[in-house]
Design an enzyme around this catalytic site. Structure first.
Site, PDB file in Angstrom:
ATOM      1  N   ASN A 123      -9.662   2.111   9.496  1.00 16.07           N
ATOM      2  CA  ASN A 123      -8.774   1.927  10.647  1.00 16.07           C
ATOM      3  C   ASN A 123      -9.236   2.756  11.853  1.00 16.07           C
ATOM      4  O   ASN A 123      -9.769   2.237  12.833  1.00 16.07           O
ATOM      5  CB  ASN A 123      -7.338   2.265  10.258  1.00 16.07           C
ATOM      6  CG  ASN A 123      -6.313   1.969  11.351  1.00 16.07           C
ATOM      7  OD1 ASN A 123      -5.131   1.943  11.092  1.00 16.07           O
ATOM      8  ND2 ASN A 123      -6.716   1.708  12.591  1.00 16.07           N
ATOM      9  N   THR A 124      -9.085   4.082  11.751  1.00 17.88           N
ATOM     10  CA  THR A 124      -9.350   4.938  12.907  1.00 17.88           C
ATOM     11  C   THR A 124     -10.745   4.720  13.491  1.00 17.88           C
ATOM     12  O   THR A 124     -10.907   4.618  14.715  1.00 17.88           O
ATOM     13  CB  THR A 124      -9.186   6.423  12.513  1.00 17.88           C
ATOM     14  OG1 THR A 124      -7.847   6.620  12.077  1.00 17.88           O
ATOM     15  CG2 THR A 124      -9.465   7.351  13.683  1.00 17.88           C
TER      16      THR A 124
ATOM     17  N   ALA B 138      -9.507   5.900   3.870  1.00 15.37           N
ATOM     18  CA  ALA B 138      -9.319   7.112   4.681  1.00 15.37           C
ATOM     19  C   ALA B 138     -10.577   7.950   4.830  1.00 15.37           C
ATOM     20  O   ALA B 138     -11.288   8.231   3.862  1.00 15.37           O
ATOM     21  CB  ALA B 138      -8.214   7.994   4.125  1.00 15.37           C
ATOM     22  N   GLY B 139     -10.832   8.329   6.060  1.00 13.31           N
ATOM     23  CA  GLY B 139     -11.900   9.279   6.355  1.00 13.31           C
ATOM     24  C   GLY B 139     -13.250   8.644   6.660  1.00 13.31           C
ATOM     25  O   GLY B 139     -14.169   9.327   7.109  1.00 13.31           O
TER      26      GLY B 139
ATOM     27  N   LYS C  70       0.891  -1.164   0.000  1.00  6.36           N
ATOM     28  CA  LYS C  70       0.000   0.000   0.000  1.00  6.36           C
ATOM     29  C   LYS C  70       0.927   1.212   0.000  1.00  6.36           C
ATOM     30  O   LYS C  70       1.631   1.464   0.979  1.00  6.36           O
ATOM     31  CB  LYS C  70      -0.912   0.000   1.221  1.00  6.36           C
ATOM     32  CG  LYS C  70      -1.801   1.208   1.230  1.00  6.36           C
ATOM     33  CD  LYS C  70      -2.813   1.176   2.354  1.00  6.36           C
ATOM     34  CE  LYS C  70      -3.644   2.438   2.267  1.00  6.36           C
ATOM     35  NZ  LYS C  70      -3.609   3.211   3.496  1.00  6.36           N
TER      36      LYS C  70
ATOM     37  N   GLY D 205      -7.959   9.690   9.103  1.00  8.60           N
ATOM     38  CA  GLY D 205      -8.181   9.807  10.542  1.00  8.60           C
ATOM     39  C   GLY D 205      -9.242  10.803  10.953  1.00  8.60           C
ATOM     40  O   GLY D 205      -9.480  11.002  12.139  1.00  8.60           O
TER      41      GLY D 205
END
Lengths: 371, 256
Positions: free
Chosen positions: B204-205, B182-183, B95, B156
């Protein structure tokens, strides 16, 4: 153009003029301006400390997650040509002086590697003839492949010297202005190169211009009005962000600790004051790394977990050679959290955070294609 | 089934390993997510250390390991990290993250393209993290990227699909899988991306910092399945006019 903050008295006045309404506006703002930071640092913000803590906690956990990065300092030398009223290393203090040979350094870092440290901060008194860039370069080359990151907190250097050290594997530079209050600065820096306020103030910019991954700034709390120091730090941060957008930034909040020379803080800074300062800076800059060292006692450091700070030192010794030969004579200051790295990590775990020992890799800065 | 390069995946939820309160909570959350592809920051692990806290709980028989170059400021650093990972047994999948601004962590399009070109030539399977720029997606695809990974919002931030319209264009044009990365801050964001036709999402976050990361991982898993199902079922057209589910069109007078 160099960073040039307003006169310290102007910063003090700006802060003192803030009202509860200004604080409430700052707490509602999505992005904070300098005026908002002034409000959050002001006496008017005292009743809002809980709200500031809650917001700081939310921002910190979203941006950094439930992790705390762990690092340890290695004191290379306590020889110093400066005479700073507050520092245990000051030239005229009668302490046991020692400068580590490369062999001594190897012993110290072996111990820290065995203890599981990956992030190391090299610290030295300012004695450029004895501990110059050649020496730091040799130390960096010795350490670069064994540690995730190696930072330095030594005398201010030139941009070219920082470039040399970056190429040798140094990842970041910490240099604290001690106080942004020029009048107090002149009063406590009595002799030596450190008397040059402006050269020191420009040091973070030289380090960033040299390509350092990260630059740390800070003020030694207890020398002057901590609120105005906080506002000056916010201004410095904002200036560095604009000018060096590729450089990561950190802030430290060292409070004056007992040291040889028995200097007493000119203006005491309480834990509540320190917390207000930390929260205000976190609300202002969501991405800045915030360091809380072993200068603070275990109870306070444990209590602050997750509320703003992102990096903790652990198991620190502030005397050169102190890991291989435990002996506090010749230390820079007395540490207040004497727990081992294992004890600190256990405390972090028990608060629901992960103590991260590795969050960088020397390969980022390997100059030769070794693969 | 989702195919990227020569690998197939039944789960369309990819997960990350950062920001968890412990490696044990991370392991439980990854299990609950039913994810088969897990990305790990190379800066965070030591591939040569069998006792590494992340790698020792990451069952590589269960999860396909996707190392990422988080922290790289330019193509050269990303390439160096990729080579280090491959040399240390991290495989040849990557990645690619090139984020020169440590504050926003937004990807550098120029350096990302440059690194993709070089790494593909060198035999890597490259999944580049990118801003939601449709032309850049095409350029990366032409450079040999195995998938493209446009961001929904800055990493994040949990802000959701702020780039929805751009991602719709990328999905419409892409010939390689599109993984929204992301996001994504809530399962509904992931479901929306999947309903739009994204091939997968990476989260993830939102999982790691949730009150209960394990439960949140399950919620994302279900949302991704629901979104994909809705996409394959074909969503009804949207209209600004009301439309009765049992139409009364008033044409009963007609002789049929």
């Amino acid at each position: 153009m160099k960073f040039s903050p307003p006169h310290f008295d102007t910063l003090c006045q700006q802060i003192q003029a803030c009202t509860a309404h200004d604080v409430e506006q700052a707490l509602l703002a999505h992005t904070l301006g300098i005026k908002d930071v002034a409000a959050l640092l002001s006496p008017a913000a005292a009743p809002y400390l809980q709200q500031m803590a809650a917001r700081s906690q939310k921002i910190t956990q979203q941006r950094f997650g439930r992790v705390i990065q762990i690092y340890a300092p290695v004191y290379l030398s306590n020889f110093c040509t400066n005479s700073c009223a507050y520092c245990g290393f000051a030239a005229e203090n009668k302490i046991k002086r020692r400068a580590l040979s490369i062999g001594d350094v190897a012993q110290e870092i072996d111990i820290l590697a065995q203890r599981g440290f990956s992030h190391i901060l090299l610290v030295s008194g300012e004695a450029p003839k004895m501990m110059g860039v050649d020496y730091f370069e040799e130390v960096a080359l010795l350490m670069r492949d064994r540690f995730a990151s190696v930072s330095i907190e030594v005398q201010p250097l030139s941009q070219e010297e920082y470039s040399r050290l970056f190429n040798a594997g140094i990842t970041s530079v910490a240099v604290y202005q001690e106080t942004y209050d020029r009048k107090t600065y002149d009063k406590v820096h009595l002799k030596g190169k450190k008397c040059d306020y402006d050269f020191r103030l420009d040091t973070p910019a030289r380090a960033a211009a040299a390509g350092m991954r990260e630059v740390g700034i800070g003020a030694l709390l207890g020398l002057s009005d901590w609120r105005a120091e906080g506002l000056a730090l916010a201004l410095h941060l904002a200036w560095l962000r604009k000018k060096f957008w590729r450089t990561g930034l950190t802030v430290s909040f060292p409070r004056l600790r007992p040291a040889a020379g028995n200097f007493k803080p000119l203006i005491p800074v309480s834990e509540t004051d320190l917390s207000q300062l930390i929260f205000a800076l976190r609300l202002f800059d969501h991405d800045v790394g915030l360091l809380l060292s072993t200068r603070e006692e275990a109870r306070y450091r444990d209590g602050m977990l997750g509320l703003g700070p992102t990096r903790y030192s652990a198991g620190s010794c502030t005397a050169p050679g102190g890991y291989a030969h435990p002996d506090i004579s010749g230390e820079q200051f007395a540490v207040d959290d004497n727990r081992s790295i294992t004890e600190v990590c256990t405390a972090i775990h028990s608060k629901g955070f992960d103590p991260v020992r590795k969050d960088w890799d020397p390969v980022f800065q390997t100059q030769l294609n070794a693969f | 089934m989702l195919t990227i390069s020569d690998k197939t995946f039944t789960s369309r939820l990819f997960t990350g390993t950062g920001k968890f309160s412990s490696s044990e909570i991370m392991r439980q959350a990854l299990d609950a997510s039913e994810s088969q592809m897990v990305t790990v920051a190379l800066r965070r692990i030591d591939l040569n250390d069998p006792g590494d806290d992340i790698m020792k709980v990451l069952d590589r028989n269960k999860f396909f390991f996707l190392p990422n170059t988080s922290g790289a400021r330019d193509a050269e650093e990303a390439i160096r990290l990729a080579n280090m990972a491959r040399a240390s047994g991290g495989g040849h999948w990557l990645k690619l993250e090139v984020t020169p601004d440590p504050r926003t962590l937004l990807p550098d399009p120029v350096e990302t393209l440059k690194a993709t070109e070089a790494l593909v030539k060198d035999g890597f399977v490259v999944l580049p993290y990118m801003n939601a720029d449709p032309i850049l997606a095409l350029r990366l695809q032409d450079a040999g990227a195995a998938a493209v990974m446009p961001l929904g919002a800055p990493i994040g931030t949990n802000q959701g699909l702020l780039t929805k319209d751009q991602i719709a264009i990328i999905i419409a044009q892409a010939q390689v899988p599109v993984v929204v990365d992301a996001g994504l801050g809530a399962p509904s964001h992931a479901a929306l991306a999947m309903e739009m036709g994204a091939d997968a999402v990476l989260v993830n976050t939102a999982i790691a910092v949730a009150g209960d990361p394990v439960k949140m991982a399950m919620a994302f898993a279900k949302a991704v399945i629901a979104g994909r199902l809705a996409f394959t079922a074909g969503l009804g057209p949207q209209s600004i006019d009301a439309s009765a589910s049992s139409p009364e069109t008033g044409l009963g007078f007609l002789h049929r």
